[in-house]
Design a protein around this motif. Sequence first.
Motif, PDB file in Angstrom:
ATOM      1  N   LEU A 616      66.925   6.801  54.318  1.00 15.80           N
ATOM      2  CA  LEU A 616      66.607   6.292  55.497  1.00 15.80           C
ATOM      3  C   LEU A 616      67.738   6.761  56.632  1.00 15.80           C
ATOM      4  CD1 LEU A 616      65.060   3.967  57.183  1.00 15.80           C
ATOM      5  CD2 LEU A 616      66.965   2.233  56.751  1.00 15.80           C
ATOM      6  N   HIS A 617      68.789   7.116  56.131  1.00 19.20           N
ATOM      7  CA  HIS A 617      69.727   7.424  57.163  1.00 19.20           C
ATOM      8  C   HIS A 617      69.257   9.008  57.720  1.00 19.20           C
ATOM      9  CE1 HIS A 617      73.082   4.783  55.399  1.00 19.20           C
ATOM     10  NE2 HIS A 617      72.078   4.098  56.057  1.00 19.20           N
ATOM     11  N   ALA A 618      69.065   9.860  56.562  1.00 16.01           N
ATOM     12  CA  ALA A 618      68.176  11.146  56.910  1.00 16.01           C
ATOM     13  C   ALA A 618      67.101  11.078  57.903  1.00 16.01           C
ATOM     14  CB  ALA A 618      68.090  11.672  55.857  1.00 16.01           C
ATOM     15  N   LEU A 619      66.299  10.045  57.768  1.00 19.06           N
ATOM     16  CA  LEU A 619      65.279  10.082  58.624  1.00 19.06           C
ATOM     17  C   LEU A 619      65.563   9.371  60.081  1.00 19.06           C
ATOM     18  CD1 LEU A 619      62.074  10.041  58.332  1.00 19.06           C
ATOM     19  CD2 LEU A 619      62.092   7.586  57.888  1.00 19.06           C
ATOM     20  N   VAL A 620      66.676   8.619  60.122  1.00 21.21           N
ATOM     21  CA  VAL A 620      67.357   8.082  61.185  1.00 21.21           C
ATOM     22  C   VAL A 620      67.586   9.303  62.154  1.00 21.21           C
ATOM     23  CG1 VAL A 620      68.991   6.564  62.382  1.00 21.21           C
ATOM     24  CG2 VAL A 620      67.598   5.650  60.630  1.00 21.21           C
ATOM     25  N   ARG A 621      68.560  10.247  61.371  1.00 20.42           N
ATOM     26  CA  ARG A 621      69.143  11.149  62.236  1.00 20.42           C
ATOM     27  C   ARG A 621      68.144  12.142  62.712  1.00 20.42           C
ATOM     28  NH1 ARG A 621      72.669  10.924  57.791  1.00 20.42           N
ATOM     29  NH2 ARG A 621      74.661   9.707  58.427  1.00 20.42           N
ATOM     30  N   GLU A 622      67.126  12.556  61.899  1.00 19.09           N
ATOM     31  CA  GLU A 622      65.973  13.544  62.004  1.00 19.09           C
ATOM     32  C   GLU A 622      65.340  12.812  63.411  1.00 19.09           C
ATOM     33  OE1 GLU A 622      63.475  14.155  58.757  1.00 19.09           O
ATOM     34  OE2 GLU A 622      61.928  14.747  60.280  1.00 19.09           O
ATOM     35  N   ILE A 623      64.826  11.588  63.385  1.00 19.13           N
ATOM     36  CA  ILE A 623      64.110  11.071  64.609  1.00 19.13           C
ATOM     37  C   ILE A 623      64.953  11.166  65.763  1.00 19.13           C
ATOM     38  CG2 ILE A 623      62.735   9.206  65.364  1.00 19.13           C
ATOM     39  CD1 ILE A 623      61.061  10.489  63.029  1.00 19.13           C
ATOM     40  N   CYS A 624      66.343  10.555  65.726  1.00 16.83           N
ATOM     41  CA  CYS A 624      67.224  10.505  66.805  1.00 16.83           C
ATOM     42  C   CYS A 624      67.222  12.124  67.391  1.00 16.83           C
ATOM     43  CB  CYS A 624      68.492  10.174  66.269  1.00 16.83           C
ATOM     44  SG  CYS A 624      68.870   8.316  66.489  1.00 16.83           S
ATOM     45  N   SER A 625      67.480  12.874  66.538  1.00 18.86           N
ATOM     46  CA  SER A 625      67.575  14.420  67.117  1.00 18.86           C
ATOM     47  C   SER A 625      66.398  14.823  67.604  1.00 18.86           C
ATOM     48  CB  SER A 625      68.195  15.284  66.161  1.00 18.86           C
ATOM     49  OG  SER A 625      67.446  15.403  64.836  1.00 18.86           O
ATOM     50  N   ALA A 626      65.276  14.302  67.231  1.00 18.06           N
ATOM     51  CA  ALA A 626      63.951  14.685  67.921  1.00 18.06           C
ATOM     52  C   ALA A 626      63.820  14.161  69.120  1.00 18.06           C
ATOM     53  CB  ALA A 626      62.845  14.310  66.926  1.00 18.06           C
ATOM     54  N   GLU A 627      64.206  12.705  69.209  1.00 17.28           N
ATOM     55  CA  GLU A 627      64.026  11.934  70.553  1.00 17.28           C
ATOM     56  C   GLU A 627      64.881  12.235  71.625  1.00 17.28           C
ATOM     57  OE1 GLU A 627      61.344  10.090  71.460  1.00 17.28           O
ATOM     58  OE2 GLU A 627      60.366  10.468  69.532  1.00 17.28           O
ATOM     59  N   ARG A 665      61.935   5.101  71.967  1.00 13.69           N
ATOM     60  CA  ARG A 665      61.199   5.403  72.961  1.00 13.69           C
ATOM     61  C   ARG A 665      61.684   4.141  73.911  1.00 13.69           C
ATOM     62  NH1 ARG A 665      56.173   8.484  71.496  1.00 13.69           N
ATOM     63  NH2 ARG A 665      57.399   9.932  70.319  1.00 13.69           N
ATOM     64  N   ASN A 666      61.123   3.053  73.469  1.00 14.27           N
ATOM     65  CA  ASN A 666      61.037   1.621  74.198  1.00 14.27           C
ATOM     66  C   ASN A 666      62.567   1.486  74.674  1.00 14.27           C
ATOM     67  OD1 ASN A 666      58.475   1.093  74.090  1.00 14.27           O
ATOM     68  ND2 ASN A 666      58.675  -0.400  72.198  1.00 14.27           N
ATOM     69  N   ALA A 667      63.412   1.511  73.801  1.00 15.16           N
ATOM     70  CA  ALA A 667      64.968   1.364  74.355  1.00 15.16           C
ATOM     71  C   ALA A 667      65.285   2.537  75.514  1.00 15.16           C
ATOM     72  CB  ALA A 667      65.965   1.381  73.053  1.00 15.16           C
ATOM     73  N   ARG A 668      65.003   3.692  75.280  1.00 11.99           N
ATOM     74  CA  ARG A 668      65.176   4.640  76.208  1.00 11.99           C
ATOM     75  C   ARG A 668      64.689   4.177  77.644  1.00 11.99           C
ATOM     76  NH1 ARG A 668      63.549   9.871  74.311  1.00 11.99           N
ATOM     77  NH2 ARG A 668      61.727   9.543  75.456  1.00 11.99           N
ATOM     78  N   GLU A 669      63.352   3.536  77.537  1.00 13.29           N
ATOM     79  CA  GLU A 669      62.529   3.432  78.619  1.00 13.29           C
ATOM     80  C   GLU A 669      62.903   2.205  79.363  1.00 13.29           C
ATOM     81  OE1 GLU A 669      58.450   3.213  77.379  1.00 13.29           O
ATOM     82  OE2 GLU A 669      58.578   5.428  77.001  1.00 13.29           O
TER      83      GLU A 669
END
Length: 765
Positions: A616-627, A665-669
């Motif tokens: 899960l941690h790897a996935l969080v990092r991957e999505i964060c760097s994509a977003e 995305r919701n948080a960023r918006e």
Amino acid sequence: MNLHTGAGRTIEAGRGRLGAGADAEVRSALSGLGAIYVSTWPQRLALGSAAGLTGAFLHLLTGEQLGGHFTYLTFYPGVAIAALFGGLIPGAAATLVSVLATHLWFTPLTRFDQVVGLAVFVVSSLAVSGAAEWTHRAWMRLGLAERALRQSEAQIRYFVENAPISIAMLDRAMTYVAVSRRWIDAYGLGRSDLLGWSHYSIHPDIPERWRAIHRQVLKGEFHSDDDDFWVDAEGRDHWVRWASYPWIDAAGEIGGLIIAAEEIAAQKLAEAALRESEEKFRNAFAEAAIGFVMARAGDTIVDANAAFCRLTGYSIGELRSMRLVDLVHPDDRPENLVLAAKLRSGEIPGYVIENRYLRKDGEAIWVRKSLSLTREAGGERRWVVNLVEDVTERRRSEETAQRTVALLTAVLDGAKDAIISIDASGVVRLINATGLKMFARRREEVVGKNLRLLIPDGDARLHDSDGASDLPGVDRIVGVGRETEGRRKGGALFPIDLAVVEVVVDHDRMFVGFVRDFSERRRIEGRIDQLASQRLTAMGGMAGALAHELNQPLAAIGVYLETVRRMLARPPDERPARVEDALGLAIEQVMRMGDIINHLRDFVAHGEPDKTHQSLHALVREICSAEFPEGKRFRGAVALSLDAQNDDVLVDKIQIGQVLSNLLRNAREALPDSSTAQLTVSTSQAGADMVRCNVSDNGPGLADEVKEFLFEPLTSTKATGMGIGLSISKSIIEAHYGRIWAESDQRAGTTFSFTLPLATAEIEE
Ligand code: ADP
């Protein structure tokens, strides 16, 4: 008592027999005659001895001339006196003393003639003494009898005069000799005394049969009648109980008769009244339509009327061998036994109960019983009196009514509309569960209050009219589909649709209102309008996103294909690289485009998750760097705090990636584009089997209007938002057996959290 005893004796004497006290009276009579007659033993012996010695003295006076045959001559006067005053015993004593004196002092028995003389003296002396004794006794008895008769007559008079009953003593000529006070009061015809009056002259109306009876009584007979009837000269009825018998006068003859009479009219009337009332009661008991049963205190049935027999199906004979409790349905017995025990102990005077009886044919019927305890007049015996009424029909209709009410309530409560019934003055009588929920009220706050509490202009609506109704039971349609406003507790108004019908129940006008909450519909209508206007923008957005995503691989493909075209234009040995390599790179980009399109499709209509082991941690990092790619415009801070010790999850990587990127995305918006914006992704252990992931921001928090429906589709506050991101995220997380929720605070911002099961836990399962 004494009087009574005396009377008993007197009456017996009157019938010619001496009573049990005769001996005592003989003795007292003898002592009465004591002046001439000695009665005790010492007196008798003394008299005898003195008389004998007197004879001896005479013998001395006369000298010895009286010898031979006349030796005892001087002794005869003494013996005769002793016998006269003392009877046999003193006579015998005088004889003995005479004999002893003669032979001890004067003449010894030497000759035969002297012995004969002695024998003649002894025999003649004893004979004289015995005769004197007998004569005395006979004389005394005669005197006693006369005296007793005189006494008895006096006692009869005394008894008659003082008897507390109506009694009269009459002589043979039917003249009153003695009468009791009661007799004078009852038959004296106002006279204060009756002595000397003739019975027949006072009552010339005495029937001949009674005169005949009087004549019989005067001959010595005894007559009585317990129930005689007589109409006197003045026409008055007399019910009499009487007895008549003779009395004996001092001469020992029947001196007249005694009549004892008792008026029994009052008693007769009381008896007749009692008989009548008993009869009435018995008839009422027997003919009553209601069951009536009596039991001993021990519960055994003693009597029951016809209605009770019909009710139970048992004959009276069968019932008499049963106890009351035997008739009660086994399930109802315990309650009955408790009450019956209280009744018997006197704790309660009676009770009324409804329970079931088992009829002889096995059918259970409902009865209403009124039980009480009665005591026999003056006696210790107690009865349980039980009035029993068959209430099966009533119970059935009550049960049916209850069932109908329960059913109707369920139907009403299950209705989607609020249903409110109101009386003619606008007061709420009934409201269903939907209504209470709709107006956010409790039943007691509403029932009995005016409809205005719920619908401010509800009252006015009752006077609207849409005309007569075709519906059965409905008299008038008051209003259909009127749009107005309802008021929830707290005062918030909301749009409603109100339809009212008028009905007449038991001559009372009632109104039934059907209320539909329009607020949800309004919201959806609003959303649909909004969506319709947003759809184009959204489609444009999606097309833009697609174009953006696909542009890059397409550009790369274009570059690779251009390179291949150029390479092919050259001879193979002059080419800088192999054509296959360049084509291979182009194919890679095509594959990537396929992936992008697939993911996009999955995002909209995700299918069954394709689960693989993921960190899960790897996935969080991957999505964060994509977003939040390096250098991309976001001036705030993104912090990772991945503290969960175990992050091994079995998930569909793309789907969970979509959830994460949607939350990010919701948080960023929601965040302002400033350096104070803070976005944190954290993980932690949630129990033994789950891992939790939080996406927090310090933005403005959730808007009120979306809070309630946050995870439902079409909920959005954004001008171009579709409002489907969170609903898709929810279904993805739930498809992974996790949970997603949001916590929001206007100062602290919003935190979205979701949980996922750990892979180890799932494998164990
Ligand atoms: P959309 O983003 O298309 O509106 P979502 O389902 O993703 O659809 O979100 C629904 C609504 O939830 C958003 O319109 C927004 O009002 C609210 N929301 C979601 N995340 C946040 C957040 N982090 N802060 C404040 N509001 C949020």
